[in-house]
Design a protein around this motif. Sequence first.
Motif, PDB file in Angstrom:
ATOM      1  N   THR B 459       3.420  -4.400  13.761  1.00 45.92           N
ATOM      2  CA  THR B 459       2.299  -3.725  14.421  1.00 45.92           C
ATOM      3  C   THR B 459       0.998  -4.085  13.739  1.00 45.92           C
ATOM      4  O   THR B 459      -0.004  -4.370  14.384  1.00 45.92           O
ATOM      5  N   GLN B 460       1.029  -4.085  12.423  1.00 45.32           N
ATOM      6  CA  GLN B 460      -0.212  -4.351  11.691  1.00 45.32           C
ATOM      7  C   GLN B 460      -0.668  -5.791  11.868  1.00 45.32           C
ATOM      8  O   GLN B 460      -1.859  -6.054  12.029  1.00 45.32           O
ATOM      9  N   SER B 483      -3.752   1.268  11.081  1.00 44.80           N
ATOM     10  CA  SER B 483      -2.536   1.035  10.293  1.00 44.80           C
ATOM     11  C   SER B 483      -2.126   2.301   9.563  1.00 44.80           C
ATOM     12  O   SER B 483      -0.930   2.553   9.403  1.00 44.80           O
ATOM     13  N   GLU B 487       1.547   4.036   9.974  1.00 44.81           N
ATOM     14  CA  GLU B 487       2.373   4.403   8.827  1.00 44.81           C
ATOM     15  C   GLU B 487       2.708   5.892   8.841  1.00 44.81           C
ATOM     16  O   GLU B 487       3.844   6.288   8.578  1.00 44.81           O
ATOM     17  N   MET B 546      -3.412  -4.189   4.300  1.00 47.56           N
ATOM     18  CA  MET B 546      -2.002  -3.933   4.540  1.00 47.56           C
ATOM     19  C   MET B 546      -1.217  -3.697   3.269  1.00 47.56           C
ATOM     20  O   MET B 546      -0.288  -2.929   3.237  1.00 47.56           O
TER      21      MET B 546
END
Lengths: 366, 602
Positions: B459-460, B483, B487, B546
């Motif tokens: 996804t990130q 993000s 999470e 990230m």
Amino acid sequence: MSVRGNSCRKMKTVAKKEFKDLLKEKTFILAIVIQLFIASFSTFLVIGLTSFYDPTALGDVDIEGVNIGVVGTEDDELYKVLIDNNVRTYLYDDFIPAYGDFFDRRIDAIIVTPLGTAGGTDLLNVDIYLPKSEIKATVVSLQLKEPLEEYEQSVRDVRTQRLPGYSPIDFNIIERGRFASSTFFEFVYVALLPLLVFTPAFISGGLIIDFITEEYERKTMDLLLASPASLLEIVSGKALLAILIVPLQSFVWILLLSMNRISVNNSLQILLVVTMIAAVLVFSSTMIAVFFRDRGVAQLLYSLVLIFLFMSSYLFTNSPLNLVSRLSINSITALESWTWTGIYLLLAFVLYVATILVIKNDPDNI
Amino acid sequence: MASWFTIAKWELMRSKLKFDARSIIMLIIALILVIVASYAASQTGMSMNQKIYLVASSQPEVQPIIETDQRFDHMLVDRFEASVYYEYGADMAIIGNNVYLSDTRKAASAGDALENTFIEYRELVLTSYNDVNNTHPVWVTVHDLERPQDFQLTGTEDTIDEISRGYNRTAALENVPGGKEGGSGDGSVRTGSSTISPEDIEALDAMEGKTFFERQTVSTPSNFNPPVPFTAILYAFLFIFPIYFVSQFYSTSLMDERTNRKGELVLIAPLRSRDVVIGKTLPYLVITMLIQAAITLYILKIPSTFADVERILLVLAAILPVILLFFALSFYSAILSRSFKELTFASVFLSVVISGYLFFPAMFANIHAISSISPITLIVRLIEGETVMWNTYIFSTLPFYLVAAAVYAFGTSIFREEDLFTQKSISSKIIDCFEMFLSYRYGSVFFLSIIFIPVVYMTQLMLIVMLFNLPVPYSILAMILLSALAEEIVKSIGIYTLFKRKITDITFKNAIRLSILAGAGFFVGEKAVAVLTLAPIASSAFGTVMTMGALLLIPLLLHITTVIINSLVMYWKGPNAYKYAVVAATIFHSIYNITILREMLL
């Protein structure tokens, strides 16, 4: 008259029911999200393209910061051209030290100048060494293209005189202080705009297949047919909805483009053309769906038909996509554009009649 | 005979029934039409730009030049009329030796287009002289040279990319394809000397008519173009298109079982749901692989040596995880959706998203190391004859394998009557998956968090592609927020399931205990991913967002704290306040990230 009005009302009822279902399942919203996604893809492409073809658009990348090593002597014609073009060059007399600096990132490309001169007869080979897998390679290439062309021109000026009967094209293009890269302009109006306004039509063509095959596979078609509505009315109602949602979405696209300072002329006529094409696609896939009743087969066939139509539209002027491009930039006379809009209207009508015939001949039709 | 095998046989029989003679004939006709139209289209300029610029000209000698380009709508008129047209709407007027442009953006672009047309026409005329030395005197040879990339963190000695390309300074020097005096890397081109490959016009033609699949290395300055690797997109299309189609059939077949409870018999039969899923998937997987093999053979030609065979197998190995992911998502959406419409939209949406993930990085196949997150890049490299190292393969395909496996596992766990044949809402079906997982013996929120790591990771990466459009400060900000959101959702979804389905009592003690487990699980998974795969992009700004969690122990505390925020909100307000709980945790998480990022950047 009352029979006709009745039939219209039933069609409307079916269309309304489908619309409610569409909203309830939130699929419509998902469709919008898909299109937004495609749009963000496209802008990504636009930005990519602009930066590739029009390096000045890349404001952030410091083109000046690219250093180029030249292996050669100060008298080289190419070296002089590079200097004239304000390329930041470093002169080396041998390849090995240049390579060392290249490896240590002091320079980003190496040019080995040719040995011959313009006055000679030998081919002149320029060797360019670019850093592999780096975005800088692209930047360097962009920066070098113009000096190289200039160099080629200067050599040609000398050498083409030797060709019998050759005279160069001699036209001055007088610019008005505006600069627009044709690549970018054409990408926006020839590729992006038509693709965006027609995407809803492509989607609707697939949607109607689901509307119809679903009724067959769930065996609810029999139930619907038991109601006072006939098969024709049911199918027409579904088709009506599938067509009507197209101009709405296309309108939003045109609006969004205008907000991004991409002005679109003749937008009403564009919406009309899009609606006609949506009708063509929806009626085609209605016939396919009624005929085959299986979703997988129908969708596959529809995709093939779509690709066929798409490919065919490369072949003639004023294909729907070309027509939309020309309308949007005012490059077509009213007479010509309305003639072609009429042709597509006629095509949609013919397909509607064909759909009626297919349904009339359907064994389940009561 | 294994039970999955029986199901697979049935599936094949069934799909054969679907294609009766009528539909096969129609499909073949349609296919022939497509091929004919594509062939005809490929003979044209492949652009729908006919007649977009209006030219009024009084010079008959310019007509043949302009007619070589379909973009111009050309009118030959006298001088006076030309100036009238110029006043009223023509984009340009050619009078005498001058081309007058009108004052619009379109006209400016028309001027640019005309300039290119002149250049092309000049090349055309010059090529007709059979005299390369005088018509095309200058040739450019492009060589690619390896050197260490500088976007990695300073101090990192060997990056994955560097290792995978298997070079170092000395080795690279040996690979230099010719210096001032050195032998040429490309046999036919002797650097800096008088002889050069295009000895005659035929060779020149061959050079300019190079197919899309070959990379241009020698050209004249006019044809010298920056390395824009659009070939990669073409490959992606070639390989991915068949997958779209087959996965359509696959999901339709699954949906078929669900409508009218057709599949009930299969479920009643003494088969495990795992066998049913394998059996239904395998035929489609095999068919897709066969199609991909055919495409690979078409591109790479029939192999003659062992190395060629190996290359073909590697290409197939790179495409396999992509197929698996496509299938897994089709499978899952076929189980979730309540109608064909929903299924169509879900599959179109997912296809678009995965294609984006595959296409964009691949566009930079020859430019940037970040491109190796897409398996298509591997394919491009393989086709171009480069070697692909093991760790690069793992780097780009492992997320695909893991996500596909997780999605299949979750989907199979709800492959049962109450989820397949009832009109349950989508969200409750999704929660069902987690409930099933958590009620296994070893299922716990700790492992659930770990399982989600690859999903979050993909996804990130996807977000990087999507947010690329926004201007820099906003894109980083959006990246941080989104993000963090991803999470927080995956860390807390297990706890939500436990609370919502009343598997665990909603007590303060449980909330804390589960939060610690979930947070720790995520931390462990994230650390593992960082070690395994993230090294090549770790230091670009996005990568920092990230992975910055992977550096210290503070992130462990962060992950646990945010989950605690989340679960305490649920503890006080009840599980229905989950949405707000996630938002609260996300805000906290983002603030932390922004603070850290600021310290790192300043």
